[in-house]
Design an enzyme around this catalytic site. Structure first.
Site, mmCIF file in Angstrom:
data_model
loop_
_atom_site.group_PDB
_atom_site.id
_atom_site.type_symbol
_atom_site.label_atom_id
_atom_site.label_comp_id
_atom_site.label_asym_id
_atom_site.label_seq_id
_atom_site.Cartn_x
_atom_site.Cartn_y
_atom_site.Cartn_z
ATOM 1 N N HIS A 101 0.850 -1.207 0.000
ATOM 2 C CA HIS A 101 0.000 0.000 0.000
ATOM 3 C C HIS A 101 0.871 1.237 0.000
ATOM 4 O O HIS A 101 1.966 1.246 0.574
ATOM 5 C CB HIS A 101 -0.961 0.016 1.188
ATOM 6 C CG HIS A 101 -0.291 -0.148 2.519
ATOM 7 N ND1 HIS A 101 0.100 -1.375 3.004
ATOM 8 C CD2 HIS A 101 0.065 0.749 3.461
ATOM 9 C CE1 HIS A 101 0.664 -1.229 4.185
ATOM 10 N NE2 HIS A 101 0.664 0.063 4.487
ATOM 11 N N HIS A 103 0.843 5.197 1.049
ATOM 12 C CA HIS A 103 0.162 6.248 1.815
ATOM 13 C C HIS A 103 0.265 7.561 1.046
ATOM 14 O O HIS A 103 1.348 7.920 0.555
ATOM 15 C CB HIS A 103 0.856 6.483 3.161
ATOM 16 C CG HIS A 103 0.810 5.345 4.116
ATOM 17 N ND1 HIS A 103 -0.099 5.290 5.154
ATOM 18 C CD2 HIS A 103 1.556 4.216 4.232
ATOM 19 C CE1 HIS A 103 0.107 4.185 5.866
ATOM 20 N NE2 HIS A 103 1.112 3.518 5.328
HETATM 21 P P1 5GP Z 1 1.480 0.517 7.425
HETATM 22 O O1 5GP Z 1 2.000 0.842 8.797
HETATM 23 O O2 5GP Z 1 1.353 -0.974 7.209
HETATM 24 O O3 5GP Z 1 2.274 1.205 6.347
HETATM 25 O O4 5GP Z 1 0.045 1.179 7.347
HETATM 26 C C1 5GP Z 1 -1.136 0.475 7.474
HETATM 27 C C2 5GP Z 1 -2.255 1.497 7.494
HETATM 28 O O5 5GP Z 1 -3.472 0.825 7.295
HETATM 29 C C3 5GP Z 1 -2.373 2.267 8.818
HETATM 30 O O6 5GP Z 1 -2.238 3.661 8.575
HETATM 31 C C4 5GP Z 1 -3.773 1.903 9.327
HETATM 32 O O7 5GP Z 1 -4.428 2.987 9.932
HETATM 33 C C5 5GP Z 1 -4.471 1.440 8.056
HETATM 34 N N1 5GP Z 1 -5.494 0.429 8.280
HETATM 35 C C6 5GP Z 1 -5.345 -0.719 8.989
HETATM 36 N N2 5GP Z 1 -6.493 -1.425 8.963
HETATM 37 C C7 5GP Z 1 -7.371 -0.707 8.225
HETATM 38 C C8 5GP Z 1 -8.740 -0.937 7.862
HETATM 39 O O8 5GP Z 1 -9.374 -1.937 8.199
HETATM 40 N N3 5GP Z 1 -9.330 0.015 7.079
HETATM 41 C C9 5GP Z 1 -8.665 1.139 6.684
HETATM 42 N N4 5GP Z 1 -9.342 2.011 5.935
HETATM 43 N N5 5GP Z 1 -7.381 1.382 7.019
HETATM 44 C C10 5GP Z 1 -6.743 0.467 7.787
#
Ligand code: 5GP
Ligand code: ZN
Length: 140
Positions: A101, A103
Site C-alpha cells: 500500500h 500512503h
Molecule cells: P502501514 O504501517 O502498514 O504502512 O500502514 C497500514 C495502514 O493501514 C495504517 O495507517 C492503518 O491505519 C491502516 N489500516 C489498517 N487497517 C485498516 C482498515 O481496516 N481500514 C482502513 N481504511 N485502514 C486500515
C-alpha cells in the site's frame, strides 16, 4: 500472510467496507481508518503482494499511473499545501499491514507531522563503497 487472511484483500473485494476514493479494475484507493491528517489515503493493488519487494513491476506501474491524479485530488480537496507519498516495506520500516500500500498524506506548514530526519554523512570512500555494493546487486 495468506491472501485469504489479508485485511486489504478483503477491502479490495468489498468484504470489509471502506471509504473508496477511487477504483479501477486493478487498484483501489480508500481513506485510512486512522488518518495522520484528514484525507490520508491508501492506494493498493487488488492483487495480493506483501510489499514492493515481491510486487511484479506491472503492479507497481498500475499504482504509479494513479498517483499524480490522486495526489492532486487529495490536495485540492483538503487544501493541503504539501503531500507525503510513503510506502513502508518490512516491519522495521513500520509496515503493519502486509499487503502493498502507498500512503498519501496531506501536509501543511506546522502540522507537527514528519520524520526525525537525522541526516548523516559519508566519510572518505564510504559513498563509493556503498555505490559499488548497490550497483553490484542491481538486477533487471
Ligand atoms: P502501514 O504501517 O502498514 O504502512 O500502514 C497500514 C495502514 O493501514 C495504517 O495507517 C492503518 O491505519 C491502516 N489500516 C489498517 N487497517 C485498516 C482498515 O481496516 N481500514 C482502513 N481504511 N485502514 C486500515
Ligand atoms: Zn492482500
Amino acid at each position: 500472510m495468506n491472501a485469504s487472511d489479508c485485511i486489504f484483500c478483503k477491502i479490495a473485494s468489498g468484504e470489509i467496507p471502506s471509504h473508496r476514493v477511487l477504483e479501477t479494475g486493478d487498484v483501489v484507493a480508500f481513506l485510512d481508518v486512522s488518518p495522520l491528517a484528514p484525507g490520508h489515503t491508501l492506494l493498493i493493488p487488488k492483487s495480493h503482494c506483501e510489499s514492493i519487494l515481491d510486487a511484479p513491476a506491472a503492479v507497481v506501474r498500475l499504482l504509479s499511473v494513479e498517483l499524480p491524479g490522486l495526489a492532486r485530488s487529495i490536495m485540492r480537496a483538503t487544501g493541503a499545501t504539501g503531500l507525503n507519498v510513503l510506502q513502508n516495506t518490512g516491519r522495521s520500516s513500520g509496515q503493519a499491514v502486509f499487503h502493498l500500500h502507498i500512503h498519501l498524506i496531506p501536509r501543511r506548514d506546522g502540522d507537527g507531522l514528519g520524520y526525525r530526519w537525522n541526516a548523516g554523512s559519508y566519510a572518505g570512500g564510504e559513498a563509493e563503497a556503498m555505490l559499488s555494493k548497490i550497483v553490484g546487486e542491481l538486477r533487471d
